[in-house]
Motif scaffolding. Structure first.
Motif, PDB file in Angstrom:
ATOM      1  N   ASN A 132       0.847  -1.195   0.000  1.00 50.19           N
ATOM      2  CA  ASN A 132       0.000   0.000   0.000  1.00 50.19           C
ATOM      3  C   ASN A 132       0.886   1.250   0.000  1.00 50.19           C
ATOM      4  OD1 ASN A 132      -2.429   1.386  -0.029  1.00 50.19           O
ATOM      5  ND2 ASN A 132      -2.628   1.401   2.186  1.00 50.19           N
ATOM      6  N   PRO A 133       1.549   1.511  -1.125  1.00 54.02           N
ATOM      7  CA  PRO A 133       2.455   2.667  -1.183  1.00 54.02           C
ATOM      8  C   PRO A 133       1.687   3.994  -1.166  1.00 54.02           C
ATOM      9  CG  PRO A 133       2.282   1.630  -3.328  1.00 54.02           C
ATOM     10  CD  PRO A 133       1.503   0.773  -2.378  1.00 54.02           C
ATOM     11  N   VAL A 134       2.392   5.050  -0.800  1.00 49.53           N
ATOM     12  CA  VAL A 134       1.810   6.391  -0.818  1.00 49.53           C
ATOM     13  C   VAL A 134       1.606   6.783  -2.285  1.00 49.53           C
ATOM     14  CG1 VAL A 134       2.154   8.814  -0.197  1.00 49.53           C
ATOM     15  CG2 VAL A 134       3.005   7.018   1.323  1.00 49.53           C
ATOM     16  N   PRO A 135       0.370   7.154  -2.676  1.00 49.62           N
ATOM     17  CA  PRO A 135       0.128   7.502  -4.083  1.00 49.62           C
ATOM     18  C   PRO A 135       0.738   8.845  -4.481  1.00 49.62           C
ATOM     19  CG  PRO A 135      -1.947   7.298  -2.858  1.00 49.62           C
ATOM     20  CD  PRO A 135      -0.841   7.154  -1.883  1.00 49.62           C
ATOM     21  N   ILE A 136       1.300   8.860  -5.666  1.00 45.75           N
ATOM     22  CA  ILE A 136       1.774  10.092  -6.305  1.00 45.75           C
ATOM     23  C   ILE A 136       0.940  10.248  -7.572  1.00 45.75           C
ATOM     24  CG2 ILE A 136       3.701  11.239  -7.458  1.00 45.75           C
ATOM     25  CD1 ILE A 136       5.564   9.477  -5.711  1.00 45.75           C
ATOM     26  N   LEU A 137       0.154  11.301  -7.620  1.00 50.81           N
ATOM     27  CA  LEU A 137      -0.716  11.525  -8.766  1.00 50.81           C
ATOM     28  C   LEU A 137      -0.221  12.673  -9.635  1.00 50.81           C
ATOM     29  CD1 LEU A 137      -4.023  10.976  -6.803  1.00 50.81           C
ATOM     30  CD2 LEU A 137      -2.865   9.355  -8.308  1.00 50.81           C
ATOM     31  N   ARG A 138       0.903  13.264  -9.215  1.00 54.37           N
ATOM     32  CA  ARG A 138       1.556  14.313 -10.008  1.00 54.37           C
ATOM     33  C   ARG A 138       3.005  14.417  -9.553  1.00 54.37           C
ATOM     34  NH1 ARG A 138       0.652  20.715  -9.204  1.00 54.37           N
ATOM     35  NH2 ARG A 138       2.488  21.346 -10.359  1.00 54.37           N
ATOM     36  N   TYR A 165      -4.157  15.906 -13.761  1.00 54.67           N
ATOM     37  CA  TYR A 165      -3.997  15.753 -12.310  1.00 54.67           C
ATOM     38  C   TYR A 165      -5.347  15.632 -11.599  1.00 54.67           C
ATOM     39  CZ  TYR A 165      -2.302  16.867  -7.556  1.00 54.67           C
ATOM     40  OH  TYR A 165      -2.023  16.852  -6.211  1.00 54.67           O
ATOM     41  N   GLN A 166      -6.271  16.540 -11.862  1.00 57.15           N
ATOM     42  CA  GLN A 166      -7.579  16.486 -11.195  1.00 57.15           C
ATOM     43  C   GLN A 166      -8.317  15.199 -11.549  1.00 57.15           C
ATOM     44  OE1 GLN A 166      -9.406  20.291 -12.215  1.00 57.15           O
ATOM     45  NE2 GLN A 166      -9.089  20.940 -10.098  1.00 57.15           N
ATOM     46  N   SER A 167      -8.241  14.805 -12.791  1.00 60.14           N
ATOM     47  CA  SER A 167      -8.889  13.567 -13.226  1.00 60.14           C
ATOM     48  C   SER A 167      -8.265  12.357 -12.530  1.00 60.14           C
ATOM     49  CB  SER A 167      -8.768  13.437 -14.745  1.00 60.14           C
ATOM     50  OG  SER A 167      -9.297  12.222 -15.180  1.00 60.14           O
ATOM     51  N   ALA A 168      -6.934  12.352 -12.385  1.00 58.09           N
ATOM     52  CA  ALA A 168      -6.243  11.248 -11.703  1.00 58.09           C
ATOM     53  C   ALA A 168      -6.662  11.180 -10.234  1.00 58.09           C
ATOM     54  CB  ALA A 168      -4.733  11.405 -11.820  1.00 58.09           C
ATOM     55  N   VAL A 169      -6.765  12.338  -9.586  1.00 56.69           N
ATOM     56  CA  VAL A 169      -7.208  12.372  -8.187  1.00 56.69           C
ATOM     57  C   VAL A 169      -8.622  11.817  -8.093  1.00 56.69           C
ATOM     58  CG1 VAL A 169      -7.844  13.893  -6.263  1.00 56.69           C
ATOM     59  CG2 VAL A 169      -5.685  14.246  -7.473  1.00 56.69           C
ATOM     60  N   SER A 170      -9.490  12.250  -8.996  1.00 52.66           N
ATOM     61  CA  SER A 170     -10.869  11.762  -8.993  1.00 52.66           C
ATOM     62  C   SER A 170     -10.931  10.252  -9.205  1.00 52.66           C
ATOM     63  CB  SER A 170     -11.675  12.490 -10.072  1.00 52.66           C
ATOM     64  OG  SER A 170     -13.005  12.019 -10.076  1.00 52.66           O
ATOM     65  N   ASN A 171     -10.206   9.730 -10.196  1.00 50.16           N
ATOM     66  CA  ASN A 171     -10.179   8.284 -10.442  1.00 50.16           C
ATOM     67  C   ASN A 171      -9.632   7.512  -9.248  1.00 50.16           C
ATOM     68  OD1 ASN A 171     -11.294   8.109 -13.029  1.00 50.16           O
ATOM     69  ND2 ASN A 171      -9.343   8.539 -14.011  1.00 50.16           N
ATOM     70  N   ASN A 172      -8.564   8.020  -8.652  1.00 53.35           N
ATOM     71  CA  ASN A 172      -7.968   7.329  -7.514  1.00 53.35           C
ATOM     72  C   ASN A 172      -8.931   7.275  -6.324  1.00 53.35           C
ATOM     73  OD1 ASN A 172      -5.612   6.017  -6.268  1.00 53.35           O
ATOM     74  ND2 ASN A 172      -5.628   7.808  -4.948  1.00 53.35           N
TER      75      ASN A 172
END
Length: 190
Positions: A132-138, A165-172
């Motif tokens: 469970n790594p810390v996510p990096i979305l940007r 970036y916003q889309s990646a945060v939303s998907n995550n």
């Protein structure tokens, strides 16, 4: 003969009804299994993210996907997991709809990366392990002309990654953050 006609009509009606109901039931199950994320929550997640400097000497790439019960929603996530010795944690660059960062990440080995990480997740002890790594979305890097011409696809996907970036945060948050963890992150919101 009349019985066969009625059976034929029944089968035809059943096929039409199934064709109509399948996407409705699929969307219903997708909405039940995914988190309901608002634009306010996406912005809050971004606001709670801070840039940190990370380095890696190797990474492991992979992918995962979100499929709901009826397979009407499919979201693909590729990730690049690495260990940072300063934070003594595993981190994972997570991308949606892009897949070709290997060449770029090979060029960036042992170079400092400016990664944007959510502070709640960075400080949460359930994040940072290999599973469970810390996510990096940007993350931000300066693209250099000297990089290999074979990395053109990686650089193109990196640019797409930073724009989404916003889309990646939303998907995550929607598809890959466990429901219990999502509730804890946004406990003050209903």
């Amino acid at each position: 003969m009349k019985k066969q006609i009625w059976i034929g009509f029944g089968v035809l009606a059943g096929m039409i009804l199934a064709k109509i109901l399948y996407p409705i039931v699929g969307n219903l199950t997708a909405n039940m299994s995914a988190n309901k994320v608002s634009t306010t929550q996406v912005q809050e997640y971004i606001n709670q993210s801070k840039p940190i400097q990370l380095k890696y000497d190797s990474y492991k790439s992979g992918y995962s996907s979100y499929d709901n019960l009826m397979y009407t929603k499919d979201v693909m996530r590729s990730y690049y997991t690495f260990y940072d010795t300063t934070y003594k944690k595993y981190f994972a660059i997570q991308m949606f709809d892009t897949y070709a960062l290997d060449g770029l990440l090979d060029d960036l080995k042992n170079s400092p990366l400016t990664c944007f990480v959510n502070e709640q997740q960075l400080n949460n002890p359930i994040y940072g392990g290999l599973k469970n790594p810390v996510p990096i979305l940007r993350f931000d890097v300066e693209i250099k002309d000297s990089w290999k011409s074979t990395d053109v696809n990686a650089i193109r996907d990196y640019k797409k990654f930073t724009l989404n970036y916003q889309s990646a945060v939303s998907n995550n948050l929607t598809y890959f953050t466990p429901k219990e963890e999502f509730r804890k992150m946004f406990s003050e919101q209903k």
